[in-house]
Design a protein around this motif. Structure first.
Motif, short mmCIF file in Angstrom:
data_model
loop_
_atom_site.label_atom_id
_atom_site.label_comp_id
_atom_site.label_asym_id
_atom_site.label_seq_id
_atom_site.Cartn_x
_atom_site.Cartn_y
_atom_site.Cartn_z
N THR A 48 1.24 -1.53 0.08
CA THR A 48 -0.30 -0.16 0.25
C THR A 48 0.93 1.36 -0.22
O THR A 48 1.88 1.20 0.55
CB THR A 48 -0.75 -0.31 1.13
N TYR A 49 0.54 1.86 -1.08
CA TYR A 49 1.09 3.51 -1.03
C TYR A 49 0.26 4.41 -1.08
O TYR A 49 -0.32 4.59 -1.78
CB TYR A 49 1.98 3.61 -2.44
N VAL A 50 0.42 5.38 -0.34
CA VAL A 50 0.14 6.92 0.09
C VAL A 50 0.86 7.82 0.23
O VAL A 50 1.52 7.70 0.92
CB VAL A 50 -0.84 6.76 0.86
N GLY A 60 -5.52 5.47 3.05
CA GLY A 60 -5.36 4.17 3.18
C GLY A 60 -6.23 3.39 3.21
O GLY A 60 -6.40 1.92 2.67
N SER A 61 -7.62 3.64 4.48
CA SER A 61 -8.17 3.13 5.04
C SER A 61 -9.51 2.57 3.94
O SER A 61 -10.26 1.40 3.80
CB SER A 61 -8.97 3.74 5.72
N ALA A 62 -9.74 3.51 3.07
CA ALA A 62 -10.85 3.35 2.17
C ALA A 62 -10.13 2.24 1.29
O ALA A 62 -10.76 1.84 1.02
CB ALA A 62 -10.52 4.53 1.08
N PRO A 83 2.28 -4.67 5.23
CA PRO A 83 2.62 -4.09 6.88
C PRO A 83 1.20 -3.64 7.10
O PRO A 83 1.02 -3.96 7.92
CB PRO A 83 3.63 -3.74 6.92
N PHE A 84 0.73 -2.25 6.16
CA PHE A 84 -0.54 -1.52 6.32
C PHE A 84 -1.80 -2.32 6.35
O PHE A 84 -3.17 -2.21 7.45
CB PHE A 84 -0.66 -0.25 5.40
N ALA A 87 -2.07 -4.29 9.69
CA ALA A 87 -2.45 -3.75 11.15
C ALA A 87 -4.06 -3.50 11.36
O ALA A 87 -4.62 -2.99 11.95
CB ALA A 87 -1.69 -2.23 10.78
N GLN A 88 -4.02 -3.24 9.59
CA GLN A 88 -6.03 -2.37 9.81
C GLN A 88 -6.96 -3.91 9.70
O GLN A 88 -7.78 -3.92 10.57
CB GLN A 88 -6.25 -2.37 7.81
N VAL A 89 -6.36 -5.18 9.30
CA VAL A 89 -6.54 -6.99 9.33
C VAL A 89 -7.06 -6.79 11.23
O VAL A 89 -7.86 -7.02 11.70
CB VAL A 89 -6.16 -7.42 9.00
#
Length: 101
Positions: A48-50, A60-62, A83-84, A87-89
């Motif tokens: 994931t890249y923001v 990122g959450s979206a 990793p992102f 972490a959300q999971v």
């Protein structure tokens, strides 16, 4: 209107790969979440890249929310290598039905 409500997430299929793309009106930057397709029912969340211009907007959450929704709709499972995403999971136990470690 909040920035989160202005986030548009689209999906681009690239054969054995794919990516979710987040855009926000008025920001000349794009966030993305890349995936690899292992099989018809198993995908890997790779990265994931923001960009800095989108940090703190919920982009990122979206991206992750759209990934989860699409996996549920298609009966897929996700291996969260990113990793992102991992972490959300961990923050969302209600996603356990589509997560595979």
């Amino acid at each position: 209107m909040s920035e989160a409500s202005q986030i548009q997430v689209s999906y681009e299929d690239q054969g054995s790969k794919g990516r979710y793309v987040a855009r926000i009106a008025g920001i000349e930057a794009v966030g993305e979440l890349t995936i690899s397709k292992v099989s018809a029912d198993l995908i890997i969340a790779d990265h994931t890249y923001v960009p800095d211009a989108m940090r703190g907007t919920g982009a990122g959450s979206a991206l992750v929310n759209r990934l989860i929704a699409d996996a549920r709709a298609k009966g897929q499972h996700i291996v969260p290598l990113c990793p992102f995403v991992r972490a959300q999971v961990q923050r969302h136990p209600e996603w356990a039905d589509v997560i595979q470690f």
